[in-house]
Design an enzyme around this catalytic site. Structure first.
Site, PDB file in Angstrom:
ATOM      1  N   ASP A  99       2.985   7.886  -2.981  1.00  0.00           N
ATOM      2  CA  ASP A  99       2.965   7.699  -4.132  1.00  0.00           C
ATOM      3  C   ASP A  99       1.272   7.992  -4.670  1.00  0.00           C
ATOM      4  O   ASP A  99       0.606   8.443  -5.585  1.00  0.00           O
ATOM      5  CB  ASP A  99       3.251   6.671  -5.174  1.00  0.00           C
ATOM      6  N   ARG A 130       0.059   1.906 -11.933  1.00  0.00           N
ATOM      7  CA  ARG A 130       1.618   3.495 -11.869  1.00  0.00           C
ATOM      8  C   ARG A 130       1.108   3.921 -13.213  1.00  0.00           C
ATOM      9  O   ARG A 130       0.697   2.936 -13.848  1.00  0.00           O
ATOM     10  CB  ARG A 130       1.877   3.405 -10.505  1.00  0.00           C
ATOM     11  N   TYR A 132       3.349  -3.742  -3.000  1.00  0.00           N
ATOM     12  CA  TYR A 132       3.973  -3.487  -1.645  1.00  0.00           C
ATOM     13  C   TYR A 132       3.902  -4.814  -0.716  1.00  0.00           C
ATOM     14  O   TYR A 132       2.857  -5.597  -1.046  1.00  0.00           O
ATOM     15  CB  TYR A 132       2.814  -2.734  -0.457  1.00  0.00           C
ATOM     16  N   PRO A 141       2.684   2.585   5.017  1.00  0.00           N
ATOM     17  CA  PRO A 141       2.929   3.228   4.158  1.00  0.00           C
ATOM     18  C   PRO A 141       0.424   2.660   3.240  1.00  0.00           C
ATOM     19  O   PRO A 141       0.637   3.098   2.293  1.00  0.00           O
ATOM     20  CB  PRO A 141       3.234   3.044   2.885  1.00  0.00           C
TER      21      PRO A 141
HETATM   22  P1  FAD Z   1      10.626  13.580   3.455  1.00  0.00           P
HETATM   23  O1  FAD Z   1       9.828  13.851   2.578  1.00  0.00           O
HETATM   24  O2  FAD Z   1      11.308  12.851   4.221  1.00  0.00           O
HETATM   25  O3  FAD Z   1      11.656  14.995   3.577  1.00  0.00           O
HETATM   26  C1  FAD Z   1      12.436  15.189   4.933  1.00  0.00           C
HETATM   27  C2  FAD Z   1      13.246  16.762   3.822  1.00  0.00           C
HETATM   28  O4  FAD Z   1      14.040  16.675   4.877  1.00  0.00           O
HETATM   29  C3  FAD Z   1      13.973  15.620   2.765  1.00  0.00           C
HETATM   30  O5  FAD Z   1      14.381  16.331   1.445  1.00  0.00           O
HETATM   31  C4  FAD Z   1      15.479  15.808   3.615  1.00  0.00           C
HETATM   32  O6  FAD Z   1      16.645  14.855   2.769  1.00  0.00           O
HETATM   33  C5  FAD Z   1      15.509  17.134   4.648  1.00  0.00           C
HETATM   34  N1  FAD Z   1      16.528  17.266   5.687  1.00  0.00           N
HETATM   35  C6  FAD Z   1      16.130  15.586   6.391  1.00  0.00           C
HETATM   36  N2  FAD Z   1      17.443  15.965   7.102  1.00  0.00           N
HETATM   37  C7  FAD Z   1      17.579  17.236   7.107  1.00  0.00           C
HETATM   38  C8  FAD Z   1      18.195  18.565   7.743  1.00  0.00           C
HETATM   39  N3  FAD Z   1      18.779  17.659   9.321  1.00  0.00           N
HETATM   40  N4  FAD Z   1      18.467  19.299   7.348  1.00  0.00           N
HETATM   41  C9  FAD Z   1      17.913  20.300   5.663  1.00  0.00           C
HETATM   42  N5  FAD Z   1      17.907  19.677   5.444  1.00  0.00           N
HETATM   43  C10 FAD Z   1      17.089  17.510   5.694  1.00  0.00           C
HETATM   44  N6  FAD Z   1       4.429   6.571   1.913  1.00  0.00           N
HETATM   45  C11 FAD Z   1       3.494   6.761   1.428  1.00  0.00           C
HETATM   46  O7  FAD Z   1       2.334   7.324   1.529  1.00  0.00           O
HETATM   47  N7  FAD Z   1       4.010   6.045   0.247  1.00  0.00           N
HETATM   48  C12 FAD Z   1       5.084   5.403   0.135  1.00  0.00           C
HETATM   49  O8  FAD Z   1       5.379   4.246  -1.158  1.00  0.00           O
HETATM   50  C13 FAD Z   1       5.865   5.354   0.681  1.00  0.00           C
HETATM   51  N8  FAD Z   1       7.239   4.804   0.491  1.00  0.00           N
HETATM   52  C14 FAD Z   1       7.945   5.342   1.506  1.00  0.00           C
HETATM   53  C15 FAD Z   1       9.201   5.296   0.798  1.00  0.00           C
HETATM   54  C16 FAD Z   1      10.426   5.548   2.116  1.00  0.00           C
HETATM   55  C17 FAD Z   1      12.026   5.099   1.770  1.00  0.00           C
HETATM   56  C18 FAD Z   1       9.886   6.776   3.173  1.00  0.00           C
HETATM   57  C19 FAD Z   1      11.929   7.032   3.565  1.00  0.00           C
HETATM   58  C20 FAD Z   1       9.256   6.894   3.097  1.00  0.00           C
HETATM   59  C21 FAD Z   1       7.666   6.794   2.171  1.00  0.00           C
HETATM   60  N9  FAD Z   1       6.497   7.313   2.521  1.00  0.00           N
HETATM   61  C22 FAD Z   1       5.797   6.361   1.474  1.00  0.00           C
HETATM   62  C23 FAD Z   1       6.653   8.008   3.633  1.00  0.00           C
HETATM   63  C24 FAD Z   1       6.350   9.497   2.591  1.00  0.00           C
HETATM   64  O9  FAD Z   1       7.175  10.013   1.929  1.00  0.00           O
HETATM   65  C25 FAD Z   1       6.640  10.568   3.481  1.00  0.00           C
HETATM   66  O10 FAD Z   1       5.440   9.918   4.668  1.00  0.00           O
HETATM   67  C26 FAD Z   1       6.335  11.813   3.183  1.00  0.00           C
HETATM   68  O11 FAD Z   1       7.466  11.429   2.510  1.00  0.00           O
HETATM   69  C27 FAD Z   1       6.551  13.223   4.197  1.00  0.00           C
HETATM   70  O12 FAD Z   1       6.683  13.967   3.931  1.00  0.00           O
HETATM   71  P2  FAD Z   1       7.973  15.003   5.161  1.00  0.00           P
HETATM   72  O13 FAD Z   1       8.497  16.659   3.739  1.00  0.00           O
HETATM   73  O14 FAD Z   1       7.697  15.191   6.313  1.00  0.00           O
HETATM   74  O15 FAD Z   1       8.672  14.283   4.747  1.00  0.00           O
END
Ligand code: FAD
Length: 676
Positions: free
Chosen positions: A50, A280, A288, A367
């Protein structure tokens, strides 16, 4: 049998989270043939990350939707620190500004990831028609190593499988105590087992025709999150440590007598742990809570915790203990999750500069600093324009090496910061100066204040390379990566002293200037939208001075010559500013000159559209928005200077007005000549 479909694409993006969407946004803005797939049937709707740092908001503004995020988000202006006093009673011990004043035209804000993804999806579709293909995942990846240096080859072959709607939509709701059905993030959390292998196994049972296709790609991005399938295929790994810290996260509308609930708060209790409060949008508050292993919700050290022991009741119970004697409860729960933190960074960020990793796929951390989404998006904000300019035949492939040298360093710094900050945040407060094991709250405040600059993202400083002309060994970066791109002996070095307020390698700060043509104030960054173009900013000083006016004419003549960067590296037949935009920002009184006092390169004429009025600006006072004082802010003296800015707004080069040909020398090290 229906023959398997086979196609080619320039860029294939795996994963439509923040990192993948940022990459798709660049591709859309630069007109690159791209596909983006995600195994999930829907985007994130609520919860998850967020925090939006200043730099992320600046980037979003440059992509055309920052105003949506700014308007909808909750702005965080103050951080309050609460600690036990000598009698062990919780008291507010300090307040600091959440964002250091003057750092950016935006301040830290919060809005849930689902909205951010929505803004990206709208913008990407509006400007390119690219849509995320959902319920699609790769099953195999092959790289033809013989072809990786061939500009025209498609060395990557991927088999994609299309899932059924059911497979692509895992159950993400959980029924909680009072009967509310609430979405949770456990299914995406690292406390849940990754379902990629299961999905691949079960989806085999679907014997529908056309469930698989073969895609040949020039470049591929693995933005597929912490469990990254792509990372495993290319044999890369993350280095670092897994911690025992398990964090519970609740998004609630709180019912509480705690007075600072609408402030960001870091709260240390005497003996019950710590909590972070994040106010928020829509009256929501994110809580948290660090869940300690003594509550028996954790496994063995380093192992995965038992997620069945984590629930919203456990998380709010912990928060209540930490906040006592204040009370906190809720009737409305929007989302919750729990996850275990590993502080890890990838050993490599790409193979052959053809398959790249970004976001959680190459770095994971806690986080608390609100960095996950921000750093992930900033990874691909760094990479996207580079791949686009290589694909368009503008830049040499060698610039792609700077992705790893620039972003791995940021990830390493983040892990180091998170390591220190996590321990200060999670540790028990010291009971007096003699308590060496406890955390001194002065140390915590100090780390928090210094951390604010770091986490804002505005302080990222890219090392020396052919696209960052500064002193330093460009052949070896801080992380040991070999990044020599070009001829090190002839590499241009900036004259940083000409503009000490600008740092070569950092993003250009935004200051207000006025349009010479119509007196309208603009933020400098508003003139630098993300569209893949380089900008050359000429600061001629006071053009009423004969010497400065003469220098400006020399610069213009040099840039307008047939052997200058403009003509060598701009494709013939297209617009003259397709690759480079050249601006003049002067400091004569606005009313003392007109656009016709400037060389024609700054006010190009077209038979159909007349003069270009958008390239000449002045450092002067506006009618309604004050005086930006850009010369003073950037420390530019009366003899002026030339500044080259990358498509991602980082400063590449600062040089003297008397050496305009150096700009051509700078670009010659990595741009591809377009004409004989
Ligand atoms: P992600 O957001 O994880 O996106 C990866 C995408 O790839 C997803 O849509 C997934 O469906 C897709 N994917 C995965 N594997 C495959 C595959 N084999 N084939 C096709 N698609 C695939 N960060 C904060 O700053 N504050 C928070 O409060 C916070 N809370 C979080 C809570 C949770 C449960 C999680 C998991 C993460 C949290 N984070 C938080 C971290 C933050 O969400 C991530 O750092 C951020 O989303 C990273 O972005 P990304 O695009 O690298 O990966």
């Amino acid at each position: 049998m229906v023959p398997i479909k086979e196609s080619c694409v320039d860029v294939l993006i795996i994963g439509a989270g923040p990192a993948g969407l940022m990459m798709a946004a660049w591709m859309a803005k630069c007109g690159i043939n791209t596909r983006i797939i995600d195994k999930r049937g829907t985007k994130v709707f609520n919860g998850q990350a967020d925090g939006l740092q200043c730099r992320t908001l600046e980037i979003m503004e440059s992509l055309g939707f920052g105003h949506r995020a700014w308007r909808e988000s909750n702005h965080m202006l103050e951080v309050c620190m609460w600690n036990p006093d000598e009698a062990g009673i919780l008291r507010r011990s300090d307040r600091i500004a959440d964002t250091l004043p003057g750092l950016s035209r935006f301040q830290q804000a919060v809005l849930h990831q689902g909205r951010i993804e929505r803004f990206f999806l709208d913008e990407i579709e509006d400007c390119s028609g690219i849509r995320v293909e959902r319920g699609v995942m790769p099953t195999s990846l092959n790289i033809d190593e013989e072809a990786v240096e061939d500009q025209h080859a498609y060395p990557i072959t991927v088999i994609l499988r299309h899932l059924t709607e059911e497979e692509a939509t895992p159950n993400q709701t959980a029924t909680v105590a009072d009967g509310q059905s609430v979405r949770n993030g456990i299914y995406r959390s690292n406390l849940a087992k990754d379902d990629t292998d299961d999905l691949l196994a079960t989806s085999k049972l679907n014997e529908k025709a056309n469930t698989e296709e073969i895609v040949h790609a020039k470049y591929m991005l693995g933005a597929d999150g912490a469990h990254s399938w792509t990372r495993k295929q290319i044999g890369l790994s993350l280095e670092g440590e897994s911690t025992d810290y398990i964090w519970g996260v609740l998004d609630i509308v709180p019912i509480t007598d705690f007075p600072d609930i609408r402030m960001r708060c870091a709260i240390h209790s005497a003996n019950s742990g710590s909590v972070m409060i994040i106010p928020r949008e829509n009256k929501l508050v994110r809580v948290y809570v660090q869940l300690t292993t003594t509550q028996k919700i954790g496994d063995e050290a380093g192992g995965r915790a038992d997620r069945s022991k984590v629930s919203p009741e456990v998380i709010i119970g912990e928060a209540q203990k930490i906040l006592a004697p204040y009370k906190i409860s809720y009737k409305k729960l929007d989302w919750w999750t729990a996850y275990q933190i590993g502080q890890r960074v990838g050993t490599e960020f790409s193979v052959h500069e053809r398959v790249f990793l970004a976001g959680d796929a190459v770095h994971t951390h806690s986080p608390k600093a609100g960095q996950g989404m921000n750093v992930s998006m900033q990874d691909t904000f760094n990479l996207g324009w580079k791949i686009a300019s290589v694909l368009k035949g503008q830049a040499n492939r060698s610039i792609l090496k700077t992705y790893q040298s620039e972003r791995r360093k940021v990830a390493q710094d983040l892990i180091a910061f998170d390591h220190k900050f996590s321990r200060l945040f999670s540790g028990r407060p010291a009971k007096g100066d003699a308590d060496a094991e406890g955390v001194k709250m002065t140390d915590f405040k100090d780390a928090f204040t210094k951390g604010n600059l770091f986490v804002s993202g505005t302080n990222v400083d890219y090392g020396a390379s052919t696209i960052v002309a500064k002193a330093g060994d460009a052949s070896v970066q801080g992380d040991g990566t070999d990044v020599l791109v070009g001829d090190e002996k002839n590499r241009l070095i900036s004259n940083q002293e000409l503009a000490p307020g600008l740092v070569v390698g950092k993003r250009i700060p935004s200051v207000k200037i006025l349009s010479q043509a119509d007196a309208r104030p603009w933020h400098l960054q508003e003139l630098l939208p993300s569209n893949g173009r380089w900008r050359v900013l000429v600061f001629p000083g006071d053009v009423q001075s004969q010497a400065q006016a003469a220098q400006l004419i020399d610069v213009a003549n040099s840039f307008d010559a047939s052997n200058s960067f403009v003509y060598c590296f701009t494709p013939a037949g297209g617009p003259i500013d397709a690759v480079f935009e050249i601006f003049a920002i002067h400091r004569a009184p606005r009313t003392a000159v007109t656009i016709f006092d400037f060389p024609s390169i700054f006010r190009r004429f077209s038979e159909t559209d007349g003069y270009d009025y958008d390239k000449i600006y002045v450092d002067d006072i506006s009618y309604h928005e004050g005086h930006g004082k850009i010369y003073e802010e950037f420390g530019i003296a009366e003899h002026g200077c030339i500044v080259v800015v990358r498509p991602d707004q980082h400063v590449s080069y600062i040089g003297s007005l008397s050496e305009p040909a150096a700009v051509t020398q700078f670009f010659s090290a990595f741009m591809v000549p377009q004409m004989e």
